[in-house]
Every structure is written in C-alpha cells, then in structure tokens.
Design an enzyme around this catalytic site. Structure first.
Site, PDB file in Angstrom:
ATOM      1  N   ASP A 339       0.865  -1.167   0.000  1.00 44.75           N
ATOM      2  CA  ASP A 339       0.000   0.000   0.000  1.00 44.75           C
ATOM      3  C   ASP A 339       0.909   1.226   0.000  1.00 44.75           C
ATOM      4  OD1 ASP A 339      -2.465   1.474   0.304  1.00 44.75           O
ATOM      5  OD2 ASP A 339      -1.760   1.902   2.334  1.00 44.75           O
ATOM      6  N   THR A 341       0.470   4.624   0.742  1.00 38.66           N
ATOM      7  CA  THR A 341       0.460   5.513   1.892  1.00 38.66           C
ATOM      8  C   THR A 341       0.868   4.763   3.152  1.00 38.66           C
ATOM      9  OG1 THR A 341      -1.360   6.721   0.866  1.00 38.66           O
ATOM     10  CG2 THR A 341      -0.932   7.147   3.195  1.00 38.66           C
ATOM     11  N   ASP A 579      -1.331  -0.185   6.466  1.00 35.30           N
ATOM     12  CA  ASP A 579      -1.513   0.390   7.795  1.00 35.30           C
ATOM     13  C   ASP A 579      -2.904   0.956   7.993  1.00 35.30           C
ATOM     14  OD1 ASP A 579      -1.378   2.556   6.119  1.00 35.30           O
ATOM     15  OD2 ASP A 579      -0.040   3.738   7.393  1.00 35.30           O
TER      16      ASP A 579
END
Length: 823
Positions: A339, A341, A579
């Site tokens: 991912d 970000t 996250d």
C-alpha cells in the site's frame, strides 16, 4: 461544530445488575429464536463511569480479563518440549539402561535432557521478547471516565465503560452504540458480510469488528469471557497459524520414522534376546543401542530453537512476529503487495498549492477548508495537512457530516455559514467527484504525473444524506498535496527486485500519482499504471493483468482482497503490507500480512508481522531471517535423517545376518554428538541467504536416503570383515571399534558436504569434530570409557579404506542426485 445523536441519561434502566450508571445485559439473556426480542439497551452516560463505579465493578470481577497473548504460555512451552512422542520412547529406554548398563551407556538420556532444556530456555527468551513487543504495540482504546477521555489497556475495561470509536479502531468488547456520527462498522471478519454496516444509537456492536468511517461511542455490555465474539476474534487473529511447510514436513518425516521404527525395533529385540544366546544385560544394551539412533530427536528441537532465535533477532529490530511460522512464510513469498500511503510514503503530507476554480475567492475557499477540517474529529493524513495549512475561523457551524470512506473516496459536511447561508461541501478524489471528460481532469493528471496528490473541493447540489450526493457537484478548488517518500523505500524495493520477489503497489489513490511515486523509487514497471476501476471481475483475467503490471490505483478495499485471491490462484505466495483500515480484508486473506506499528488497531490485529518502528526497510531482515531458518534446517535435517536411515538399515542387516548388534549406546552417542549434534547446532544458526525453495521433505530425503544406505552398508561390511579377522574374548570390542571408525569417517563426509560452502569457522568446526574423535581413540581413559580401542593396523586401515570408498561414493551420488532430481 459537530452534532452527535445521543441516548439521553434518562433512558430506560438496563436488565441485569443494578450498579450505578447502568449495568450489562444479563449474560443469560439470549434471544428467543422463535420470537426474537432484543433486551433493553443499557443507559448511556456521555461522561462515562465515575471512579467509584469503576472500583465497584473491578471488585465484583466485571473486568475485561481475557488475556491478549502474542505467544504460547510457559506451561505450553514446557509441555511442547518435554511431552513428545520421542522423548517418551527415549525416556523408557534411558530408565532401562540406567538399570542394566554402565553410566556411559546412559549418556543419550542426559543429552536429551540438555536438548530439552535448551529448547525451553530459547523459547522462553522468545516469549519474553514477543510479550514485551506486544505490550509496546498493544492498542489502547479511548475510554470516558469522570467526564474525561483517556487511553487505557484493553484488559482494564469494565462493564458499562463508555468507549470512543474512530476510523480504524477495533471494537474490543460487545456493546451498544450511544453516540454515532456517520459510524460505519465492518463486521466481515465475524459475519463474512463485506459491506460496512451503518450504526445508529441503540444498535449493538460486536467485538472483533472495526470502524471504517465516522465515529461515536458505545457502552460495554459484555466483557471478559462473556463476550463470546471477543473470544472468536482473538482465536482468529492470534492462533490461526499460517501454513508452515517446514513444520508440516518435519511432522510427515517423523510419522514415517515411527512406522519404520516399530517393526525394526521388534525384529532387533527378538534377534538380540532370543536368537543369540548372549549375556542378557549386554543384549539389552546393544538392542537399545540399535533403537536410540533411529530417533531424530534433535531435529524438532533445532527447528524450535531456530524459530525462537529468529524471533529474538527480529525483536531487537522492533519487529513483532505474532505467528512464528510467519518468519518462514515471508521467506517463501514471491509477490509482495504494497500500500503506497504509510509504506512507500510517510504518513504525513504537506499542502503545496491551492488552486481556486470557476472564479472562487481564495479567502472563501480557505474558510471552507478550515470548517471541513474542524468537522472531522479524527482526520486522516490528507485532511490533517489541510487543517495545518488552513485553521478554522470558528465562524461556521457544522450541521451534518459525512466521514471519509475508502469505498467512497470522499468526505463531506453541511454548514450554517452564520449569515443565513447554508452550504454542503465534498472533499475527495477528483476523478470520482468529476464526470469523465471534465476539463479540470487534464490539469489534475499533469499534477498526478509529478507524483503529487490532488484533492477536489466541490460544492454539492444535493443533501448530504442522499445516495448520489456527488452528482452535479460544482468544482470549487484543487488542493495539491506533496507526499513524503520514505528514505529507505527505494533500497527495500531494490532488495525485493534482486531477490526475484515481485512488488505490486496497490493504492486507493489516483493511478497516475501512484505510478509517479513508484517511479521515483525505481520500481520496475512503474510507468505502466492500471486504474482498478477497469480491472476485469473474473479472477483468471484479473490475475493475468496483475502478473503483467506493477502499479494499481483507485483500488477499493474489496478489490484489494480480490487481487490477493487472484494472485494466489496463480500459485503465488502473497505478502500484503498496509496500515489503514482499508487494508484489513486483504491482510487477512494474504499468506502473510504485514502491518505498520502506527497503523490502525484493526490492521495490527489481523497481521502476522507488525513493524513497530514503522520502517518498511525492516522487511528484508524478516525475509533474511526466514531464509536462514529454512535453509539451515534443511541442511541439518539431512544430517539427522541420514543417521535415522543408516540406523534402521543396520538393524535390518543385523536381524537378517543373525549377528550381535555392533554398537553400544555410548558409541552412537559419541558419533551423534560429533557428526550431528554439535555441528547441527552451529549450522542451524549460521547466516544463510539462499532463497527458500519448496518441497522440504523431497529435498531432504533425496540426500538422506542414499547417504544413509551407503554409510550403513560400508559400516556393516567393515563389521563382517572384522568378525572374520578377530578372535578371542576381546574380539567384539575390536570389531565394534573398527565399525565405529568406518561409520564416523563416513558420517563426517556427509557433514563435510552439508557444511559447504566453506568459511573459516565451518572448516574449524569440521576439524574440531575430527580432532575430538581422534582424542577419544588415543587417550587411554577415554578408550576405556567408550570401549573404543583399535587393535592392530591391518583392520583399522581396512576400515579407513572402506570409509574412503564410501565417502567417494556419497560424493558422486549426491552430485548425481542434485542433477537428476533438482528440487
């Protein structure tokens, strides 16, 4: 600024205990399956419990006392290391030998005690490391008490506590919603339903679910072991072990070894006790000497020790391994989904430019952005950057809000502007809020190609609670954000490329922007970006697109999950990093889930590995540790199983030829210690960067079987020659000594092969083992202790010659096997 829907303090009293402030629904109050009637909801206290009320609940045990364990308990560790099938067999044989034979024939029992002790100590050290890290990474829910909000440990929550919720928070106990502000909860991990559920005051919430949008607060109605859903969630997130080929392979090997041992041991017992009219005690000792080396007792120990030391090493790097085989699993991964970000970029962002559209006034736009920032009590990274750049002037009042959702890709709020004007605003992804072909998209694409993130502020023409609120929205401004690249991300991507691990960047952001970021970090294939909205729904077609491309944008949470499944359908072993709450479903389904320590509570709960230092660069260390464990255990397993093969075959040959078993337990204890035990311990913990390969059992047995067969035949030939050479009362000891010499030299050559490639310490290790055996042969008291004394020169040199021929044959055979049966 914001409005909350609340249950007033004067609501109905709950069913159950009558503590002040309301009590839980009675644990025995279950819904009638024929006439389902939900029990009355507990009274909601916006300020939470008082200190006295908390103390009263603690006193009567109404505490959330279900322990969150990240590792096995001390009792489990001791039980797993002591009460094993092979320890039971060896224990019985040890007791027999203590009764009928000298101390030196019972040494194998003391070795097992030492091995078991080492295993327990190392696992206890690993447990201490794991538990310490788990405390660091433990989520602390926000609980209201005495009118104030504070973060407390999950185990300190009591019945009727008021617990606040925000995006990414996990519901830690069962409860009833008291405040809700666009509160959307994902219950898929419990119910299998993928769509988030909009919760309103009075609705129940289940432990194990998590918040995907909005916020609110709920009253705890079931805590501790009464919260059945909490137990289910804990089982699902902590003890659903990832697949371990190493562990299952060793279990398979041990099962076959047990099957071989039983008939062979029976035949050996009959042969030594019945057929040969020997001294009873000597016959028993030689029978035990034939059975004990069949057991690869140290193999399980070394596997546990290797995993445990791996946990300790990674713990020093702030890496929490929640499931031990995850170390091995990540070493086998060939696709890692990242991912953007929080993984490739840091969580924070900076506003670099504000571009008003359609003649909008700059000052007015900043006021709108400030009000939008104030309307969200838990802003994400993008909104936080806007809040930092444009603080709220407190002139506007928020009348309704729509929290950001990964599925929607935008948030919104309605305001009373203070001058009688009312307005509704949306903030989110331009390519979602604008229709295809809008002229503003060309300008946005140019910014995205520079790796910048662009948000669109649009004035809505519809009410915020309408399903198509974005339809007809008027573009008002573009907010340009710059993302901070992680300084270690490029090196980590380069490591994966060198290791033939394919990196796939999967993000909810604009595909062009994601591709630009990936390109700055040097990701191969970053120039070919795919908008996930155009991905085929069919799994096989999706897998093909995923194999051919590396960067994907505008991916929804459900699509992330589908993409992991598509890659797995093509035989890939997939790791997923993330996250955010939008990563939870994909993390759960991936072979290995990796969460950042600063990530949401939900992602940390489902991940097998948590990087507490939030450093993506820790992943290569985890991969390297897994490769060390797999590669080294494969090496030492060959040593252990070669011994098992030659022990079984020697026993069979002894039964067939009706002769005394050539060895006493002391001889094989000496051989096992010098050619397997000590070397295996060092080799199992050595550095090893070899890429993990599948088919553990096949790779081990293709060497162990021919190696064991050649060693057994060579040893038995030496024994038969010695039986014809020596006569007299001391003949058996001389025959045993010659056979021991051949078996030692042959086993040493297997060790020489396994120890490659050579380093100075490997050469020193092999040399030290050879030197130790030589000392036993020349020191008189050691000769007597081990009953090893070479008689004459002809037979010892014959034994050396046979061992040399066998070693050469093992060398040739191993090379042929490597070419003929590559694994």
């Amino acid at each position: 600024m914001t409005q909350r829907a609340e249950i007033e303090p004067g609501g109905p009293e709950p069913v159950g205990g009558g503590g002040p402030g309301g009590a839980a629904i009675d644990a025995g109050a279950e819904l009638d399956p024929v006439h389902p009637v939900r029990p009355p909801a507990p009274r909601f206290k916006p300020g939470g419990l008082t200190t006295a009320e908390v103390a009263e609940r603690v006193a009567r045990g109404a505490v959330n006392d279900v322990p969150v364990r990240s590792s096995r308990s001390t009792a489990d560790i001791v039980r797993a290391n002591v009460f094993t099938r092979f320890n039971a067999i060896i224990g019985v044989l040890w007791v027999i030998m203590l009764i009928v034979a000298p101390l030196q024939d019972s040494l194998f029992g003391y070795v097992i005690i030492a091995n078991t002790g080492i295993g327990i100590i190392q696992e206890m050290r690993a447990k201490k490391t794991l538990d310490g890290l788990a405390v660091i990474g433990e989520a602390k829910p926000s609980v209201r008490r005495d009118g104030r909000t504070a973060e407390i440990s999950t185990s300190e929550i009591v019945l009727d506590d008021v617990i606040e919720l925000g995006p990414g928070d996990k519901v830690v106990v069962d409860g009833t919603v008291g405040e809700a502000e666009g509160l959307e909860i994902d219950e898929s991990l419990l119910t299998g339903e993928a769509d988030p559920v909009l919760k309103k005051p009075g609705d129940p919430v289940m432990s194990g679910s998590f918040v995907v949008a909005g916020g609110g607060a709920f009253t705890a109605t079931k805590v501790g072991r009464e919260a059945y859903a909490a137990q289910l969630a804990e089982e699902a997130t902590r003890f659903t072990l990832v697949h371990s080929e190493l562990r299952s392979g060793i279990s398979t090997i041990l099962k076959y070894v047990t099957w071989m041992m039983i008939p062979t041991s029976i035949g050996l017992i009959i042969s030594q006790l019945v057929v040969k009219d020997n001294n009873l005690k000597d016959a028993i000792a030689r029978t035990v000497g034939g059975i004990v080396p069949m057991i690869p007792e140290g193999l399980v120990l070394l596997t546990s020790v290797a995993f445990a030391i791996g946990v300790i090493r990674l713990g020093r790097k702030q890496c929490l391994v929640q499931e031990l085989p995850a170390i091995e699993g990540l070493a086998r991964v060939d696709v890692v989904c990242l991912d953007k970000t929080g993984t490739l970029t840091e969580g924070g962002m900076d506003v670099t430019e504000l571009r008003p559209l359609g003649g909008a006034q700059d000052a007015y736009v900043k006021k709108v952005l400030g009000a939008l920032g104030e309307s969200d009590p838990r802003p994400n990274a993008s909104l936080q950057a806007i809040i930092d750049a444009y603080p709220d002037s407190a002139e506007w009042r928020c009348t309704e809000s729509l929290p950001f959702s990964s599925a929607r890709k935008y948030s919104g709020a309605s305001f009373s502007e203070g001058d009688g004007e009312n307005s509704t605003w949306l903030l989110g992804a331009p390519d979602v809020l604008l229709p295809a072909g809008d002229p503003a998209l060309d300008e946005i694409n140019g910014l995205n190609e520079q790796g910048l993130r662009v948000l669109l502020l649009a004035r809505a023409a519809r009410e915020l609670d309408e399903a198509d609120v974005a339809a007809g929205a008027k573009p008002t401004a573009l907010i340009v954000l710059e993302q901070r690249l992680r300084p270690d991300a490029a090196d980590t991507l380069r490591y994966f490329e060198d290791q033939k691990v394919h990196a796939k960047v999967i993000s909810g952001d604009n595909a062009v922007s994601v591709g630009a970021v990936a390109g700055k970090l040097g990701l191969p294939g970053a120039e070919n970006t795919v908008d996930a909205r155009k991905l085929p729904a069919d799994q096989a077609d999706m897998a093909k697109v995923l194999d051919e491309n590396a960067v994907f944008g505008r991916v929804t949470p459900q699509q992330k999950r589908d993409m992991v499944g598509a890659l797995q359908s093509k035989g890939h072993t997939v790791a997923m990093t993330g996250d955010g709450v939008n990563d939870v479903l994909a993390l759960k389904d991936a072979d290995i889930g990796v969460s950042m320590g600063s990530g949401s509570e939900a992602t940390r709960a489902v991940a097998q590995i948590v990087l507490l230092n939030n450093s993506f660069s820790t992943l290569p260390s985890v991969v390297a540790e897994g490769r060390r464990v797999i590669g080294n255990i494969t090496r030492v397993a060959t040593l252990f199983l070669t011994k098992t093969v030659y022990s079984v075959l020697l026993a069979i040959l002894v039964v067939c030829f009706q002769v005394e078993y050539p060895f006493l337990p002391r001889h094989l204890t000496l051989l096992s210690t010098l050619t397997i035990g000590i070397p295996a311990f060092f080799l199992a913990l050595a550095p090893n960067k070899e890429r993990a390969r599948p088919h553990f059992v096949k790779r081990v047995m293709r060497y162990a079987i021919p190696g064991g067969v050649i060693a057994a035949v060579a040893t038995f030939v030496t024994y038969l020659v010695a039986r014809h050479h020596y006569t007299g009362p001391e003949a058996l000891q001389a025959e045993t000594s010659a056979a021991t010499l051949t078996l030692f030299l042959t086993s040493m050559w297997v060790l020489v092969i396994i120890a490659r490639p050579y380093t100075w310490w490997r050469v020193a290790l092999v040399g030290a083992m050879g030197g130790a055996f030589l000392i036993v042969l020349v020191v008189p008291w050691l000769q007597e202790f081990f009953e090893l004394k070479l008689v004459g020169t002809q037979l010892p040199w014959t034994a050396v010659g046979i061992a040399a021929a066998a070693s050469a044959l093992i060398e040739v055979t191993f090379r042929w096997v490597n070419q003929r049966f590559p694994a």
